[in-house]
Motif scaffolding. Sequence first.
Motif, PDB file in Angstrom:
ATOM      1  N   GLU A  82      38.397  -9.315 -22.477  1.00  0.00           N
ATOM      2  CA  GLU A  82      37.050  -9.764 -22.148  1.00  0.00           C
ATOM      3  C   GLU A  82      36.701 -10.882 -23.123  1.00  0.00           C
ATOM      4  O   GLU A  82      37.074 -10.829 -24.296  1.00  0.00           O
ATOM      5  CB  GLU A  82      36.036  -8.640 -22.328  1.00  0.00           C
ATOM      6  CG  GLU A  82      36.250  -7.480 -21.380  1.00  0.00           C
ATOM      7  CD  GLU A  82      35.334  -6.316 -21.703  1.00  0.00           C
ATOM      8  OE1 GLU A  82      34.418  -6.061 -20.905  1.00  0.00           O
ATOM      9  OE2 GLU A  82      35.544  -5.690 -22.766  1.00  0.00           O
ATOM     10  N   ALA A  93      36.067 -11.304 -17.607  1.00  0.00           N
ATOM     11  CA  ALA A  93      36.860 -10.081 -17.762  1.00  0.00           C
ATOM     12  C   ALA A  93      38.176 -10.280 -17.013  1.00  0.00           C
ATOM     13  O   ALA A  93      38.195 -10.821 -15.901  1.00  0.00           O
ATOM     14  CB  ALA A  93      36.124  -8.876 -17.200  1.00  0.00           C
ATOM     15  N   ARG A 104      31.818   0.722 -12.945  1.00  0.00           N
ATOM     16  CA  ARG A 104      33.052  -0.053 -12.836  1.00  0.00           C
ATOM     17  C   ARG A 104      32.841  -1.459 -13.363  1.00  0.00           C
ATOM     18  O   ARG A 104      31.839  -2.088 -13.067  1.00  0.00           O
ATOM     19  CB  ARG A 104      33.489  -0.130 -11.381  1.00  0.00           C
ATOM     20  CG  ARG A 104      33.918   1.212 -10.808  1.00  0.00           C
ATOM     21  CD  ARG A 104      34.461   1.067  -9.420  1.00  0.00           C
ATOM     22  NE  ARG A 104      35.435  -0.005  -9.397  1.00  0.00           N
ATOM     23  CZ  ARG A 104      35.714  -0.706  -8.315  1.00  0.00           C
ATOM     24  NH1 ARG A 104      35.128  -0.460  -7.185  1.00  0.00           N
ATOM     25  NH2 ARG A 104      36.601  -1.680  -8.351  1.00  0.00           N
ATOM     26  N   VAL A 105      33.770  -1.947 -14.135  1.00  0.00           N
ATOM     27  CA  VAL A 105      33.684  -3.299 -14.686  1.00  0.00           C
ATOM     28  C   VAL A 105      33.583  -4.333 -13.565  1.00  0.00           C
ATOM     29  O   VAL A 105      32.835  -5.293 -13.655  1.00  0.00           O
ATOM     30  CB  VAL A 105      34.887  -3.587 -15.607  1.00  0.00           C
ATOM     31  CG1 VAL A 105      34.933  -5.048 -16.017  1.00  0.00           C
ATOM     32  CG2 VAL A 105      34.839  -2.694 -16.830  1.00  0.00           C
ATOM     33  N   ARG A 106      34.335  -4.140 -12.492  1.00  0.00           N
ATOM     34  CA  ARG A 106      34.319  -5.098 -11.379  1.00  0.00           C
ATOM     35  C   ARG A 106      32.907  -5.354 -10.852  1.00  0.00           C
ATOM     36  O   ARG A 106      32.589  -6.458 -10.448  1.00  0.00           O
ATOM     37  CB  ARG A 106      35.165  -4.580 -10.221  1.00  0.00           C
ATOM     38  CG  ARG A 106      36.575  -4.994 -10.309  1.00  0.00           C
ATOM     39  CD  ARG A 106      37.328  -4.664  -9.032  1.00  0.00           C
ATOM     40  NE  ARG A 106      38.727  -4.667  -9.320  1.00  0.00           N
ATOM     41  CZ  ARG A 106      39.464  -5.764  -9.383  1.00  0.00           C
ATOM     42  NH1 ARG A 106      38.930  -6.932  -9.167  1.00  0.00           N
ATOM     43  NH2 ARG A 106      40.741  -5.681  -9.676  1.00  0.00           N
ATOM     44  N   ASP A 163      42.812  -1.871 -12.477  1.00  0.00           N
ATOM     45  CA  ASP A 163      41.464  -2.070 -13.024  1.00  0.00           C
ATOM     46  C   ASP A 163      41.358  -1.816 -14.524  1.00  0.00           C
ATOM     47  O   ASP A 163      40.258  -1.802 -15.077  1.00  0.00           O
ATOM     48  CB  ASP A 163      40.399  -1.269 -12.278  1.00  0.00           C
ATOM     49  CG  ASP A 163      39.982  -1.926 -10.970  1.00  0.00           C
ATOM     50  OD1 ASP A 163      40.426  -3.066 -10.702  1.00  0.00           O
ATOM     51  OD2 ASP A 163      39.211  -1.316 -10.221  1.00  0.00           O
ATOM     52  N   VAL A 186      41.047  -2.901 -18.147  1.00  0.00           N
ATOM     53  CA  VAL A 186      40.571  -4.135 -18.756  1.00  0.00           C
ATOM     54  C   VAL A 186      41.646  -4.661 -19.707  1.00  0.00           C
ATOM     55  O   VAL A 186      42.009  -3.984 -20.671  1.00  0.00           O
ATOM     56  CB  VAL A 186      39.235  -3.923 -19.500  1.00  0.00           C
ATOM     57  CG1 VAL A 186      38.795  -5.216 -20.186  1.00  0.00           C
ATOM     58  CG2 VAL A 186      38.157  -3.431 -18.546  1.00  0.00           C
ATOM     59  N   ASP A 202      30.245  -5.637 -12.383  1.00  0.00           N
ATOM     60  CA  ASP A 202      29.428  -6.427 -13.303  1.00  0.00           C
ATOM     61  C   ASP A 202      29.664  -7.928 -13.205  1.00  0.00           C
ATOM     62  O   ASP A 202      28.984  -8.700 -13.868  1.00  0.00           O
ATOM     63  CB  ASP A 202      29.695  -5.990 -14.749  1.00  0.00           C
ATOM     64  CG  ASP A 202      29.232  -4.574 -15.010  1.00  0.00           C
ATOM     65  OD1 ASP A 202      28.341  -4.092 -14.300  1.00  0.00           O
ATOM     66  OD2 ASP A 202      29.789  -3.947 -15.937  1.00  0.00           O
ATOM     67  N   TYR A 203      30.624  -8.354 -12.411  1.00  0.00           N
ATOM     68  CA  TYR A 203      30.978  -9.761 -12.313  1.00  0.00           C
ATOM     69  C   TYR A 203      30.784 -10.245 -10.886  1.00  0.00           C
ATOM     70  O   TYR A 203      31.017  -9.512  -9.937  1.00  0.00           O
ATOM     71  CB  TYR A 203      32.422  -9.986 -12.789  1.00  0.00           C
ATOM     72  CG  TYR A 203      32.548  -9.718 -14.268  1.00  0.00           C
ATOM     73  CD1 TYR A 203      32.464 -10.755 -15.185  1.00  0.00           C
ATOM     74  CD2 TYR A 203      32.687  -8.421 -14.753  1.00  0.00           C
ATOM     75  CE1 TYR A 203      32.533 -10.502 -16.560  1.00  0.00           C
ATOM     76  CE2 TYR A 203      32.752  -8.171 -16.119  1.00  0.00           C
ATOM     77  CZ  TYR A 203      32.677  -9.210 -17.004  1.00  0.00           C
ATOM     78  OH  TYR A 203      32.734  -8.958 -18.349  1.00  0.00           O
TER      79      TYR A 203
END
Length: 140
Positions: free
Chosen positions: A108, A97, A4-6, A103, A105, A8-9
Amino acid sequence: MVRRVRDDYRYWQRIPTRWNDNDVYGHVNNVVHYAFMDTLINTWLVQAGLDIHDGSVIGLCVESHCNYRSSISFPDAMDAGLRIGHLGRSSVRYEVAFLAADDTVVAEGHFVHVFVDRTTRKPVEVPTGLRDAMIGLVTS
């Protein structure tokens, strides 16, 4: 397992869109994403202790970039995620992002600050307290 992109931040902030962010095509105009990046980063910097009004050190943007993945329109809000991809002696590369409510994207990008003396505009080391806070956003 799908990444999940979330995940990564390290820092997240909700950013509402405004009516005037939409362009003639009915979606948030590309230039607005840069303003959102600037707002996200500077909000975090203030929370981390950077005195943007009277401090002797300021961050100047020397590079910014954004890739657009999908559109969003007023009155939607985006979640803006922040991490640090590189922390140098006097510079930092923030990575951002923007995610829609589901969710997806939206965009970015990255934003590079060089920290300088407010008066001379010559590069200086990232202040110790700020560097300590930044380490918490660094990704490997």
